[in-house]
Design an enzyme around this catalytic site. Structure first.
Site, PDB file in Angstrom:
ATOM      1  N   HIS A   9       4.282 -24.341   6.896  1.00 44.31           N
ATOM      2  CA  HIS A   9       2.860 -24.223   7.251  1.00 44.31           C
ATOM      3  C   HIS A   9       2.602 -22.857   7.878  1.00 44.31           C
ATOM      4  O   HIS A   9       3.347 -22.436   8.750  1.00 44.31           O
ATOM      5  CB  HIS A   9       2.454 -25.322   8.243  1.00 44.31           C
ATOM      6  CG  HIS A   9       2.238 -26.652   7.598  1.00 44.31           C
ATOM      7  ND1 HIS A   9       1.299 -27.548   8.045  1.00 44.31           N
ATOM      8  CD2 HIS A   9       2.834 -27.234   6.533  1.00 44.31           C
ATOM      9  CE1 HIS A   9       1.330 -28.630   7.279  1.00 44.31           C
ATOM     10  NE2 HIS A   9       2.260 -28.471   6.368  1.00 44.31           N
ATOM     11  N   TYR A  16      -5.525 -30.304  15.160  1.00 41.55           N
ATOM     12  CA  TYR A  16      -5.539 -30.682  16.575  1.00 41.55           C
ATOM     13  C   TYR A  16      -7.011 -30.814  16.964  1.00 41.55           C
ATOM     14  O   TYR A  16      -7.730 -29.808  17.010  1.00 41.55           O
ATOM     15  CB  TYR A  16      -4.867 -29.607  17.428  1.00 41.55           C
ATOM     16  CG  TYR A  16      -3.354 -29.559  17.313  1.00 41.55           C
ATOM     17  CD1 TYR A  16      -2.727 -28.941  16.233  1.00 41.55           C
ATOM     18  CD2 TYR A  16      -2.544 -30.131  18.300  1.00 41.55           C
ATOM     19  CE1 TYR A  16      -1.342 -28.896  16.138  1.00 41.55           C
ATOM     20  CE2 TYR A  16      -1.157 -30.088  18.218  1.00 41.55           C
ATOM     21  CZ  TYR A  16      -0.559 -29.473  17.132  1.00 41.55           C
ATOM     22  OH  TYR A  16       0.805 -29.430  17.045  1.00 41.55           O
ATOM     23  N   PRO A  19       4.010 -33.724  24.053  1.00 40.26           N
ATOM     24  CA  PRO A  19       4.259 -33.311  22.668  1.00 40.26           C
ATOM     25  C   PRO A  19       3.204 -32.384  22.059  1.00 40.26           C
ATOM     26  O   PRO A  19       3.396 -31.911  20.934  1.00 40.26           O
ATOM     27  CB  PRO A  19       4.314 -34.641  21.905  1.00 40.26           C
ATOM     28  CG  PRO A  19       3.603 -35.622  22.755  1.00 40.26           C
ATOM     29  CD  PRO A  19       3.756 -35.178  24.158  1.00 40.26           C
ATOM     30  N   LYS A  47       7.186 -28.835  21.111  1.00 42.28           N
ATOM     31  CA  LYS A  47       8.293 -27.990  21.576  1.00 42.28           C
ATOM     32  C   LYS A  47       9.609 -28.715  21.875  1.00 42.28           C
ATOM     33  O   LYS A  47      10.657 -28.076  21.968  1.00 42.28           O
ATOM     34  CB  LYS A  47       7.857 -27.243  22.858  1.00 42.28           C
ATOM     35  CG  LYS A  47       6.885 -26.116  22.599  1.00 42.28           C
ATOM     36  CD  LYS A  47       7.592 -24.905  21.998  1.00 42.28           C
ATOM     37  CE  LYS A  47       6.642 -23.970  21.299  1.00 42.28           C
ATOM     38  NZ  LYS A  47       6.645 -24.056  19.837  1.00 42.28           N
ATOM     39  N   TYR A  86       3.410 -21.135  19.466  1.00 42.16           N
ATOM     40  CA  TYR A  86       3.515 -22.303  18.583  1.00 42.16           C
ATOM     41  C   TYR A  86       4.649 -22.132  17.568  1.00 42.16           C
ATOM     42  O   TYR A  86       5.454 -23.047  17.375  1.00 42.16           O
ATOM     43  CB  TYR A  86       2.182 -22.543  17.874  1.00 42.16           C
ATOM     44  CG  TYR A  86       2.102 -23.883  17.205  1.00 42.16           C
ATOM     45  CD1 TYR A  86       1.750 -25.029  17.917  1.00 42.16           C
ATOM     46  CD2 TYR A  86       2.406 -24.038  15.855  1.00 42.16           C
ATOM     47  CE1 TYR A  86       1.701 -26.270  17.311  1.00 42.16           C
ATOM     48  CE2 TYR A  86       2.359 -25.270  15.232  1.00 42.16           C
ATOM     49  CZ  TYR A  86       2.000 -26.387  15.969  1.00 42.16           C
ATOM     50  OH  TYR A  86       1.965 -27.618  15.358  1.00 42.16           O
TER      51      TYR A  86
HETATM   52  P1  FAD Z   1      17.135 -37.480  22.047  1.00 42.61           P
HETATM   53  O1  FAD Z   1      16.589 -37.262  20.690  1.00 42.61           O
HETATM   54  O2  FAD Z   1      16.398 -38.397  22.965  1.00 42.61           O
HETATM   55  O3  FAD Z   1      18.621 -37.984  21.860  1.00 42.61           O
HETATM   56  C1  FAD Z   1      19.375 -38.541  22.908  1.00 42.61           C
HETATM   57  C2  FAD Z   1      20.349 -39.540  22.327  1.00 42.61           C
HETATM   58  O4  FAD Z   1      21.177 -40.048  23.366  1.00 42.61           O
HETATM   59  C3  FAD Z   1      19.651 -40.725  21.697  1.00 42.61           C
HETATM   60  O5  FAD Z   1      20.132 -40.934  20.389  1.00 42.61           O
HETATM   61  C4  FAD Z   1      19.979 -41.866  22.642  1.00 42.61           C
HETATM   62  O6  FAD Z   1      20.067 -43.129  21.956  1.00 42.61           O
HETATM   63  C5  FAD Z   1      21.316 -41.434  23.216  1.00 42.61           C
HETATM   64  N1  FAD Z   1      21.624 -42.029  24.520  1.00 42.61           N
HETATM   65  C6  FAD Z   1      20.775 -42.286  25.546  1.00 42.61           C
HETATM   66  N2  FAD Z   1      21.429 -42.826  26.575  1.00 42.61           N
HETATM   67  C7  FAD Z   1      22.721 -42.922  26.199  1.00 42.61           C
HETATM   68  C8  FAD Z   1      23.886 -43.418  26.836  1.00 42.61           C
HETATM   69  N3  FAD Z   1      23.816 -43.928  28.057  1.00 42.61           N
HETATM   70  N4  FAD Z   1      25.055 -43.362  26.177  1.00 42.61           N
HETATM   71  C9  FAD Z   1      25.119 -42.849  24.908  1.00 42.61           C
HETATM   72  N5  FAD Z   1      24.039 -42.368  24.258  1.00 42.61           N
HETATM   73  C10 FAD Z   1      22.861 -42.403  24.892  1.00 42.61           C
HETATM   74  N6  FAD Z   1       9.462 -32.103  19.637  1.00 42.61           N
HETATM   75  C11 FAD Z   1       9.236 -31.036  18.823  1.00 42.61           C
HETATM   76  O7  FAD Z   1       9.943 -30.019  18.943  1.00 42.61           O
HETATM   77  N7  FAD Z   1       8.239 -31.037  17.879  1.00 42.61           N
HETATM   78  C12 FAD Z   1       7.430 -32.119  17.721  1.00 42.61           C
HETATM   79  O8  FAD Z   1       6.593 -32.106  16.819  1.00 42.61           O
HETATM   80  C13 FAD Z   1       7.614 -33.246  18.602  1.00 42.61           C
HETATM   81  N8  FAD Z   1       6.841 -34.362  18.499  1.00 42.61           N
HETATM   82  C14 FAD Z   1       7.188 -35.494  19.189  1.00 42.61           C
HETATM   83  C15 FAD Z   1       6.453 -36.628  18.966  1.00 42.61           C
HETATM   84  C16 FAD Z   1       6.815 -37.809  19.631  1.00 42.61           C
HETATM   85  C17 FAD Z   1       6.004 -39.051  19.386  1.00 42.61           C
HETATM   86  C18 FAD Z   1       7.936 -37.830  20.515  1.00 42.61           C
HETATM   87  C19 FAD Z   1       8.371 -39.116  21.209  1.00 42.61           C
HETATM   88  C20 FAD Z   1       8.644 -36.691  20.754  1.00 42.61           C
HETATM   89  C21 FAD Z   1       8.293 -35.509  20.099  1.00 42.61           C
HETATM   90  N9  FAD Z   1       9.014 -34.340  20.293  1.00 42.61           N
HETATM   91  C22 FAD Z   1       8.706 -33.217  19.547  1.00 42.61           C
HETATM   92  C23 FAD Z   1      10.128 -34.307  21.233  1.00 42.61           C
HETATM   93  C24 FAD Z   1      11.489 -34.507  20.559  1.00 42.61           C
HETATM   94  O9  FAD Z   1      11.478 -35.697  19.804  1.00 42.61           O
HETATM   95  C25 FAD Z   1      12.589 -34.549  21.643  1.00 42.61           C
HETATM   96  O10 FAD Z   1      12.429 -33.433  22.480  1.00 42.61           O
HETATM   97  C26 FAD Z   1      13.993 -34.541  21.000  1.00 42.61           C
HETATM   98  O11 FAD Z   1      14.293 -35.817  20.485  1.00 42.61           O
HETATM   99  C27 FAD Z   1      15.069 -34.141  22.010  1.00 42.61           C
HETATM  100  O12 FAD Z   1      16.347 -34.239  21.434  1.00 42.61           O
HETATM  101  P2  FAD Z   1      17.610 -34.639  22.310  1.00 42.61           P
HETATM  102  O13 FAD Z   1      18.751 -34.648  21.370  1.00 42.61           O
HETATM  103  O14 FAD Z   1      17.652 -33.798  23.521  1.00 42.61           O
HETATM  104  O15 FAD Z   1      17.285 -36.111  22.838  1.00 42.61           O
HETATM  105  C1  DHB Z   2       3.894 -33.723  15.227  1.00 44.25           C
HETATM  106  C2  DHB Z   2       4.190 -33.966  16.541  1.00 44.25           C
HETATM  107  C3  DHB Z   2       3.682 -33.144  17.522  1.00 44.25           C
HETATM  108  O1  DHB Z   2       3.981 -33.376  18.801  1.00 44.25           O
HETATM  109  C4  DHB Z   2       2.891 -32.059  17.201  1.00 44.25           C
HETATM  110  O2  DHB Z   2       2.407 -31.282  18.182  1.00 44.25           O
HETATM  111  C5  DHB Z   2       2.607 -31.800  15.886  1.00 44.25           C
HETATM  112  C6  DHB Z   2       3.117 -32.633  14.897  1.00 44.25           C
HETATM  113  C7  DHB Z   2       4.434 -34.602  14.186  1.00 44.25           C
HETATM  114  O3  DHB Z   2       5.099 -35.594  14.522  1.00 44.25           O
HETATM  115  O4  DHB Z   2       4.202 -34.353  12.994  1.00 44.25           O
END
Ligand code: FAD
Ligand code: DHB
Length: 391
Positions: free
Chosen positions: A72, A200, A292, A296, A384
């Site tokens: 995009h 947005y 979100p 980021k 962004y």
């Molecule tokens: P996580 O993905 O949370 O992974 C942590 C892992 O550890 C999980 O699999 C969990 O099951 C495991 N775990 C937890 N506790 C334990 C334990 N005690 N023992 C063993 N394992 C454990 N970010 C973006 O950059 N762009 C976006 O567009 C965006 N949109 C989002 C939309 C939504 C609805 C949400 C919820 C989040 C969004 N985010 C976005 C944020 C992004 O999803 C998170 O920042 C990302 O998942 C972080 O990755 P991580 O590996 O640090 O943590």
């Molecule tokens: C999506 C999630 C976001 O948090 C965002 O800012 C833009 C897109 C997505 O899940 O597609």
């Protein structure tokens, strides 16, 4: 059991770290609480910064993303009955984002780890970290399900609700936090996106976001009160509200259809400093959360893991600890930039119950500025698509 790096959590942070370490000849074991099926289906982020895309491609795990991901070159800000495009190609030439589901990144990373004989354990119970104290006699180790894993270093990649961060003595950490009085209700739907680019939308009914996953799957988010129960939102109510918040510019109509996934995500800004204690290093959501709106979170997790990989590579090649000692400081600059951007996008686009008329006018004034001044639009665009690493 013994490994060089014990990694807790198989989210994007833990899996990418394990893969990048493998490419440097460093061994790791990944311990994940949930099943493989669960984490491969968990619908979350969708926007990958340019640097995240480059990192995955350089690491040899970007092939499907390049094929199926959607590049995009702009986003739309919609408010006051009109849409305004933020054109990345003009404001930040050569930089763009790719829309590709987080769970697809997770699938690609798991496949790469398993193909290389990597040790990723799912459904692991009762993970605890031990002997973290700097200078303690034994090295750090992890226990889980009656087993013990000795490590040189532990990486806490277990997200916001994991065990790693709470294992650090409280008086070592400083917490910076802001809660928001609303959440996002997110859905995935088997419908053709109604727009080619992300929208947005700021409305007096609250924020809405139109995103997508493929030419036939759309992703939407609605700002809802923090205590929202998903049971109170049957499909028709969701579509009605999305229509009310998005069908407010001439000629735009929303395609609706089957909803395949629904969830409510609380909104929080959170950072702990430092992101390390003894030989435990936190990465990704374990150390920081952003609302979100700026897309980021996943991208920050990737940026942390890049820094940690370099520091661990130096440590395991010649024992030097300088990069490891400076890990937190090296990450926090980018973390705070993303904190500010995410807070700023959130306050720009959401409605706040306690906001007075003056506050609303300020919000609209800033939106007018961002959509009319090239300088202001560039600020949004460069944050962004993601600032270059190390800046
Ligand atoms: P996580 O993905 O949370 O992974 C942590 C892992 O550890 C999980 O699999 C969990 O099951 C495991 N775990 C937890 N506790 C334990 C334990 N005690 N023992 C063993 N394992 C454990 N970010 C973006 O950059 N762009 C976006 O567009 C965006 N949109 C989002 C939309 C939504 C609805 C949400 C919820 C989040 C969004 N985010 C976005 C944020 C992004 O999803 C998170 O920042 C990302 O998942 C972080 O990755 P991580 O590996 O640090 O943590
Ligand atoms: C999506 C999630 C976001 O948090 C965002 O800012 C833009 C897109 C997505 O899940 O597609």
């Amino acid at each position: 059991m013994r490994t060089q790096v014990g990694i807790i959590g198989a989210g994007p942070a833990g899996l990418l770290l394990s893969h990048l370490l493998h490419l440097r000849g460093i061994s790791s074991v990944v311990l994940e609480k949930r099943s493989r099926d669960y984490i491969e289906r968990r619908v979350r982020a969708g926007v990958l910064e340019q640097g995240t895309v480059d990192t995955l491609v350089e690491a040899g795990v970007g092939e499907r993303m390049l094929r199926e991901g959607l590049p995009h070159h702009g986003i739309e800000l919609r408010y006051g009955g009109a849409g305004h495009r933020i054109p990345f190609e003009k404001l930040v030439p050569g930089r763009a984002i790719t829309v590709y589901g987080q769970q697809e990144v997770v699938k690609d990373l798991i496949a790469a780890r398993l193909a290389a004989g990597g040790d990723v354990r799912f459904e692991v119970e009762d993970v605890e970290v031990h002997s973290l104290e700097p200078g303690s006699d034994t090295g750090p180790y992890v226990t889980f399900g009656g087993e013990r894993l000795d490590c040189d270093v532990i990486a806490g990649c277990d997200g916001f609700h994991g065990v790693s961060r709470p294992s650090i003595p409280e008086d070592v950490l400083t917490v910076f936090e802001r809660e928001y009085p609303f959440a996002w209700l997110g859905i995935l739907a088997n419908v053709t996106p109604s727009s080619e680019e992300l929208i947005y939308a700021r409305t007096d009914r609250g924020f809405a976001l139109h995103s997508m996953r493929s030419p036939s799957v759309s992703r939407f988010y609605l700002q809802v009160p923090a205590d929202t129960r998903i049971e109170d939102w049957p499909d028709e109510r969701i579509w009605d509200e999305l229509r009310a918040r998005l069908e407010n510019v001439p000629g735009f109509s929303l395609t609706t259809g089957e909803i395949t996934e629904k969830g409510v995500t609380p909104m929080r800004s959170f950072v702990v400093e430092p992101m390390q204690y003894g030989r435990l290093y936190l990465a990704g959501d374990a150390a920081h959360i952003v609302p979100p709106t700026g897309a980021k979170g996943l991208n920050l997790a990737v940026a942390d893991v890049r820094v940690l990989t370099e520091a661990l590579a130096a440590y395991f090649s010649d024992g030097s600890t300088a990069l490891l000692d400076g890990y937190s400081e090296a990450c926090l600059k980018r973390v705070w930039r993303a904190q500010h951007f995410s807070w700023w996008m959130t306050t720009l686009l959401h409605t706040f119950e306690d906001e007075d008329a003056y506050g609303r006018r300020l919000q609209l004034s800033y939106l007018d500025y961002v959509t009319s001044s090239e300088a202001a639009a560039t600020t949004l665009a460069e944050n962004y698509v993601g600032l270059p690493y190390g800046s």
